[in-house]
Design an enzyme around this catalytic site. Structure first.
Site, PDB file in Angstrom:
ATOM      1  N   TYR A   4       0.494  -1.295   0.012  1.00  0.00           N
ATOM      2  CA  TYR A   4       0.202   0.261   0.078  1.00  0.00           C
ATOM      3  C   TYR A   4       0.895   1.406  -0.246  1.00  0.00           C
ATOM      4  O   TYR A   4       0.929   1.928   1.217  1.00  0.00           O
ATOM      5  CB  TYR A   4      -0.484   0.085   1.283  1.00  0.00           C
ATOM      6  CG  TYR A   4      -1.811  -1.173   0.871  1.00  0.00           C
ATOM      7  CD1 TYR A   4      -2.326  -2.047   0.526  1.00  0.00           C
ATOM      8  CD2 TYR A   4      -2.741  -1.572   2.215  1.00  0.00           C
ATOM      9  CE1 TYR A   4      -2.920  -3.022   0.083  1.00  0.00           C
ATOM     10  CE2 TYR A   4      -3.161  -3.010   3.049  1.00  0.00           C
ATOM     11  CZ  TYR A   4      -3.551  -3.202   1.811  1.00  0.00           C
ATOM     12  OH  TYR A   4      -3.872  -4.926   2.020  1.00  0.00           O
ATOM     13  N   HIS A  26       1.037 -11.942   0.856  1.00  0.00           N
ATOM     14  CA  HIS A  26      -0.181 -10.306   0.624  1.00  0.00           C
ATOM     15  C   HIS A  26      -0.982 -11.986  -1.166  1.00  0.00           C
ATOM     16  O   HIS A  26      -1.740 -12.004  -0.643  1.00  0.00           O
ATOM     17  CB  HIS A  26       0.981  -9.801  -0.179  1.00  0.00           C
ATOM     18  CG  HIS A  26      -0.492  -8.229   0.082  1.00  0.00           C
ATOM     19  ND1 HIS A  26      -0.293  -7.200   0.254  1.00  0.00           N
ATOM     20  CD2 HIS A  26      -2.107  -8.695  -0.348  1.00  0.00           C
ATOM     21  CE1 HIS A  26      -0.981  -6.443  -0.021  1.00  0.00           C
ATOM     22  NE2 HIS A  26      -2.468  -7.493  -0.415  1.00  0.00           N
ATOM     23  N   SER A  70     -12.122  -6.336   2.054  1.00  0.00           N
ATOM     24  CA  SER A  70     -13.545  -5.426   1.309  1.00  0.00           C
ATOM     25  C   SER A  70     -14.895  -5.931   1.361  1.00  0.00           C
ATOM     26  O   SER A  70     -15.315  -6.070   0.741  1.00  0.00           O
ATOM     27  CB  SER A  70     -13.068  -5.704  -0.634  1.00  0.00           C
ATOM     28  OG  SER A  70     -11.622  -5.274  -0.472  1.00  0.00           O
ATOM     29  N   PRO A  71     -15.593  -5.784   2.990  1.00  0.00           N
ATOM     30  CA  PRO A  71     -16.244  -6.321   3.124  1.00  0.00           C
ATOM     31  C   PRO A  71     -17.407  -5.483   2.963  1.00  0.00           C
ATOM     32  O   PRO A  71     -18.137  -6.092   2.846  1.00  0.00           O
ATOM     33  CB  PRO A  71     -16.172  -5.941   5.175  1.00  0.00           C
ATOM     34  CG  PRO A  71     -15.755  -5.379   5.354  1.00  0.00           C
ATOM     35  CD  PRO A  71     -14.020  -5.728   4.031  1.00  0.00           C
ATOM     36  N   LEU A  72     -16.824  -4.324   2.207  1.00  0.00           N
ATOM     37  CA  LEU A  72     -18.126  -3.536   2.037  1.00  0.00           C
ATOM     38  C   LEU A  72     -18.235  -3.770   0.809  1.00  0.00           C
ATOM     39  O   LEU A  72     -18.870  -2.536  -0.147  1.00  0.00           O
ATOM     40  CB  LEU A  72     -18.907  -1.735   2.144  1.00  0.00           C
ATOM     41  CG  LEU A  72     -18.462  -2.348   3.961  1.00  0.00           C
ATOM     42  CD1 LEU A  72     -18.067  -0.747   4.734  1.00  0.00           C
ATOM     43  CD2 LEU A  72     -19.745  -2.636   4.613  1.00  0.00           C
ATOM     44  N   ARG A 125     -15.872  -2.374  -1.062  1.00  0.00           N
ATOM     45  CA  ARG A 125     -15.192  -0.678  -1.940  1.00  0.00           C
ATOM     46  C   ARG A 125     -15.689  -0.173  -1.466  1.00  0.00           C
ATOM     47  O   ARG A 125     -16.069   1.274  -2.595  1.00  0.00           O
ATOM     48  CB  ARG A 125     -13.948  -0.540  -3.040  1.00  0.00           C
ATOM     49  CG  ARG A 125     -13.631  -2.162  -2.952  1.00  0.00           C
ATOM     50  CD  ARG A 125     -13.144  -2.626  -4.622  1.00  0.00           C
ATOM     51  NE  ARG A 125     -12.209  -3.750  -4.173  1.00  0.00           N
ATOM     52  CZ  ARG A 125     -12.314  -4.792  -4.734  1.00  0.00           C
ATOM     53  NH1 ARG A 125     -13.381  -4.785  -4.724  1.00  0.00           N
ATOM     54  NH2 ARG A 125     -11.090  -5.868  -4.605  1.00  0.00           N
ATOM     55  N   GLY A 126     -16.965   0.251  -0.564  1.00  0.00           N
ATOM     56  CA  GLY A 126     -17.644   0.670  -0.489  1.00  0.00           C
ATOM     57  C   GLY A 126     -19.173   0.899  -1.522  1.00  0.00           C
ATOM     58  O   GLY A 126     -19.584   1.610  -0.963  1.00  0.00           O
TER      59      GLY A 126
END
Ligand SMILES: NC(=O)c1ccc[n+]([C@@H]2O[C@H](COP(=O)([O-])OP(=O)(O)OC[C@H]3O[C@@H](n4cnc5c(N)ncnc54)[C@H](OP(=O)(O)O)[C@@H]3O)[C@@H](O)[C@H]2O)c1
Length: 387
Positions: free
Chosen positions: A111, A177, A263-265, A267-268
């Site tokens: 990142y 990763h 990314s449980p949402l 990515r928004g």
């Protein structure tokens, strides 16, 4: 169940749910409350209404970690989510998260590269002993765009660099990763085992887009686990991306490994916070290249948000809270790491751990979600990537 009965059924939980959230909200803003103190208060009863995440266990036996039910994904504070907020604001957010009981902070060498680890390092320095850091290695020079690299000497180099960036002398959870087909997994696990023996790393994790789709992914997890027990697998999992249900969650159950949905949402997307009109910064947002984020596909998949909204509206829960509570309800060893740059979203997400589904409402909600045919591939082809 026909649609009228389903609506009536969904409304039945309304009073209970609203009351639960109200209690949570009152208890959830303990200004100045320390992370350590939270831990003491956290485990009484079932945590209902505590306003703080309940704890969960990743991994088993000597290789387990006691973590908050939700961790905090730090990637978007400096990478891949279009805007880069004020650094001091993110440092304050990370410390505030710890005050509120979050103890698992997720970052990676890739990142930035490196800058996100540096941000997290500066933020956690004064609270290091109260929190757990998860980071990841596995790319040449930390850069996904130039290739995979899990050679033992590269793992060691990445760890030395991470320790400096994170201002610490140990990493609580070190993930590979992405699986590197050029390096035997036994060598990767063996290197991490040595680092654990040296005290530089505490626990081992593996991360992939989808282990079932990765060549020999499931077998490689078993092989790695035989050399150095794996504490957690990290992969994308949400109400829109349910691949781990095919094989990986069963494997976790069988081997006693925790599962961390990234990314449980989505990515928004699942919060409804981004929509078909959202503009992404092409220099700092991977969503611009992901098929699920084109305007047509966002609209086509909107029924997922409608279902979550209908469920939440009758229970005083937001769309994001229903999505996260649903993930937590799937297995007791699941610990999502939603990312946010906003204190309001952080608190909202944490409160999702307070909601407990009845078996019937969980079944109806899951059936409704499963009936939606998700459009759009998660990724364009090609490796490696951290997307
Ligand atoms: N292992 C891997 O390969 C991998 C890959 C991707 C991500 N990850 C990890 O997973 C973490 C989370 O993933 P992610 O950032 O991709 O996706 P995510 O958590 O699904 O979504 C983050 C996005 O949702 C928004 N959001 C969060 N809470 C919200 C709420 N309550 N209401 C409305 N919007 C909300 C955030 O915006 P705001 O900032 O405005 O809240 C942000 O844009 C990352 O930080 C990273 O640590 C790992």
């Amino acid at each position: 169940m026909d649609s009228k009965n389903r609506r009536d059924f969904l409304k039945k939980g309304a009073f209970f749910g609203t009351a639960l959230l109200a209690t949570s909200a009152l208890g959830a803003i303990p200004a100045g409350c320390s992370g350590a103190a939270d831990k003491e208060n956290n485990n009484s009863g079932n945590g209902k209404g505590s306003g703080k995440p309940k704890t969960r266990t990743l991994g088993s036996g000597a290789h387990s970690m006691e973590v908050s039910a939700l961790g905090l994904g730090c990637m978007g504070m400096s990478y891949h989510r279009s805007f880069i907020p004020d650094k001091q604001a993110m440092i304050t957010l990370i410390r505030r998260a710890a005050d509120l009981g979050v103890n698992l902070f997720d970052t990676a060498e890739a990142y930035g590269p490196f800058t996100n680890q540096e941000l997290v390092g500066e933020a956690i320095e004064p609270i290091r002993k109260d929190i757990l850091i998860a980071t990841k290695f596995g790319f040449k020079e930390g850069k996904p765009e130039i290739g995979l690299d899990s050679r033992p000497e590269s793992i060691r180099k990445a760890v030395e660099h991470a320790l400096k960036s994170l201002r610490t002398d140990y990493i609580d959870l070190l993930y590979q990763h992405r699986i590197d087909p050029n390096v035997p997994i036994e060598d990767v696990a063996g290197t991490v085992k040595d680092l654990i023996a040296e005290g530089k790393v505490k626990h081992f994790g593996m991360s992939e887009r989808d282990f079932s789709q990765t060549e020999n992914g499931i077998e490689l997890i078993r092989k790695a686990h035989a050399v150095q027990p794996v504490t957690a697998l990290q992969s994308e999992y949400s109400t829109m991306t349910r691949q781990p249900e095919k094989e990986v969650l069963n494997l976790c159950e069988e081997l006693g490994i925790g599962f961390v949905p990234y990314s449980p949402l989505s990515r928004g997307l699942i919060s409804g916070y981004i929509n078909e009109r959202t503009k992404y910064n092409p220099t700092n947002d991977n969503r611009i290249s992901l098929p699920r984020y084109t305007p047509e596909i966002i609209i086509a998949n909107w029924p997922i948000i409608d279902i979550l909204k209908e469920f939440g509206d009758h229970r005083g829960l937001t769309v994001a809270q229903v999505a996260l509570a649903w993930l937590l309800a799937q297995k007791p060893f699941i610990v999502p790491v939603p990312g946010t740059t906003k204190l309001a979203h952080l608190q909202e997400n944490m409160w999702s751990a307070d909601y407990e589904f009845t078996a019937d409402e969980l079944k109806v909600l899951t059936d409704d979600l499963s009936a939606v045919e998700i459009r759009g591939e998660r990724y364009t082809t090609g490796y490696p990537t951290t997307k």
